[in-house]
Design a protein around this motif. Structure first.
Motif, PDB file in Angstrom:
ATOM      1  N   GLU A 142       0.807  -1.218   0.000  1.00 33.00           N
ATOM      2  CA  GLU A 142       0.000   0.000   0.000  1.00 33.00           C
ATOM      3  C   GLU A 142       0.843   1.273   0.000  1.00 33.00           C
ATOM      4  O   GLU A 142       0.308   2.367  -0.068  1.00 33.00           O
ATOM      5  CB  GLU A 142      -0.962  -0.031   1.186  1.00 33.00           C
ATOM      6  CG  GLU A 142      -1.902  -1.240   1.113  1.00 33.00           C
ATOM      7  CD  GLU A 142      -2.965  -1.232   2.170  1.00 33.00           C
ATOM      8  OE1 GLU A 142      -3.394  -0.139   2.573  1.00 33.00           O
ATOM      9  OE2 GLU A 142      -3.373  -2.330   2.590  1.00 33.00           O
ATOM     10  N   GLY A 143       2.154   1.142   0.107  1.00 33.25           N
ATOM     11  CA  GLY A 143       3.043   2.297   0.030  1.00 33.25           C
ATOM     12  C   GLY A 143       2.997   3.237   1.217  1.00 33.25           C
ATOM     13  O   GLY A 143       3.365   4.398   1.101  1.00 33.25           O
ATOM     14  N   HIS A 144       2.549   2.750   2.359  1.00 36.30           N
ATOM     15  CA  HIS A 144       2.442   3.602   3.546  1.00 36.30           C
ATOM     16  C   HIS A 144       3.771   3.709   4.289  1.00 36.30           C
ATOM     17  O   HIS A 144       4.575   2.788   4.303  1.00 36.30           O
ATOM     18  CB  HIS A 144       1.400   3.047   4.522  1.00 36.30           C
ATOM     19  CG  HIS A 144      -0.001   3.146   4.032  1.00 36.30           C
ATOM     20  ND1 HIS A 144      -0.636   4.336   3.800  1.00 36.30           N
ATOM     21  CD2 HIS A 144      -0.900   2.175   3.717  1.00 36.30           C
ATOM     22  CE1 HIS A 144      -1.867   4.108   3.376  1.00 36.30           C
ATOM     23  NE2 HIS A 144      -2.045   2.799   3.309  1.00 36.30           N
ATOM     24  N   CYS A 145       3.964   4.843   4.923  1.00 36.12           N
ATOM     25  CA  CYS A 145       5.027   5.023   5.910  1.00 36.12           C
ATOM     26  C   CYS A 145       4.391   4.623   7.235  1.00 36.12           C
ATOM     27  O   CYS A 145       3.343   5.155   7.604  1.00 36.12           O
ATOM     28  CB  CYS A 145       5.467   6.476   5.939  1.00 36.12           C
ATOM     29  SG  CYS A 145       6.774   6.817   7.116  1.00 36.12           S
ATOM     30  N   VAL A 146       5.012   3.658   7.937  1.00 41.37           N
ATOM     31  CA  VAL A 146       4.365   3.054   9.096  1.00 41.37           C
ATOM     32  C   VAL A 146       5.133   3.336  10.378  1.00 41.37           C
ATOM     33  O   VAL A 146       6.355   3.177  10.431  1.00 41.37           O
ATOM     34  CB  VAL A 146       4.231   1.524   8.909  1.00 41.37           C
ATOM     35  CG1 VAL A 146       3.567   0.880  10.111  1.00 41.37           C
ATOM     36  CG2 VAL A 146       3.464   1.208   7.635  1.00 41.37           C
ATOM     37  N   ALA A 147       4.397   3.743  11.404  1.00 41.59           N
ATOM     38  CA  ALA A 147       4.957   3.901  12.747  1.00 41.59           C
ATOM     39  C   ALA A 147       4.400   2.789  13.623  1.00 41.59           C
ATOM     40  O   ALA A 147       3.255   2.379  13.463  1.00 41.59           O
ATOM     41  CB  ALA A 147       4.582   5.256  13.335  1.00 41.59           C
ATOM     42  N   MET A 148       5.219   2.317  14.531  1.00 44.77           N
ATOM     43  CA  MET A 148       4.816   1.249  15.466  1.00 44.77           C
ATOM     44  C   MET A 148       5.235   1.672  16.858  1.00 44.77           C
ATOM     45  O   MET A 148       6.345   2.159  17.051  1.00 44.77           O
ATOM     46  CB  MET A 148       5.511  -0.057  15.067  1.00 44.77           C
ATOM     47  CG  MET A 148       5.514  -1.155  16.105  1.00 44.77           C
ATOM     48  SD  MET A 148       3.903  -1.931  16.290  1.00 44.77           S
ATOM     49  CE  MET A 148       4.247  -3.060  17.628  1.00 44.77           C
ATOM     50  N   ILE A 149       4.346   1.495  17.808  1.00 44.80           N
ATOM     51  CA  ILE A 149       4.663   1.743  19.213  1.00 44.80           C
ATOM     52  C   ILE A 149       4.569   0.413  19.939  1.00 44.80           C
ATOM     53  O   ILE A 149       3.573  -0.295  19.801  1.00 44.80           O
ATOM     54  CB  ILE A 149       3.697   2.756  19.858  1.00 44.80           C
ATOM     55  CG1 ILE A 149       3.761   4.088  19.122  1.00 44.80           C
ATOM     56  CG2 ILE A 149       4.028   2.933  21.338  1.00 44.80           C
ATOM     57  CD1 ILE A 149       2.729   5.093  19.567  1.00 44.80           C
TER      58      ILE A 149
END
Length: 81
Positions: free
Chosen positions: A40-47
């Motif tokens: 999907e081409g997303h920039c992903v953040a994870m906590i």
């Protein structure tokens, strides 16, 4: 987190419910992030705060660990909260 909490937080910060994953087992967290990035081409953040979060924290474009979390999560993250 659970679905209800995840949906509420996502709604408050403008994330579409289609991009919310909840109650994911440890092995699936990095896979979810990779799919969002590659398909999907997303920039992903994870906590995350635990050992089981470290692969996903590394996979994410921005990995954020909770300061009171495990040493492994803190080491794997790029940002510590």
């Amino acid at each position: 987190d659970n679905h209800r909490t995840a949906r509420v937080v996502a709604s408050e910060i403008g994330i579409s419910s289609s991009n919310v994953f909840a109650d994911v087992l440890p092995d699936g967290k990095a896979e979810c992030i990779q799919r969002l990035q590659e398909e999907e081409g997303h920039c992903v953040a994870m906590i995350g705060d635990g050992v089981n979060d470290s692969p996903a924290l590394v996979q994410a474009d921005v990995g954020m660990a909770i300061g009171a979390g495990t040493d492994v999560a803190i080491e794997a993250a790029g940002v510590v909260l």
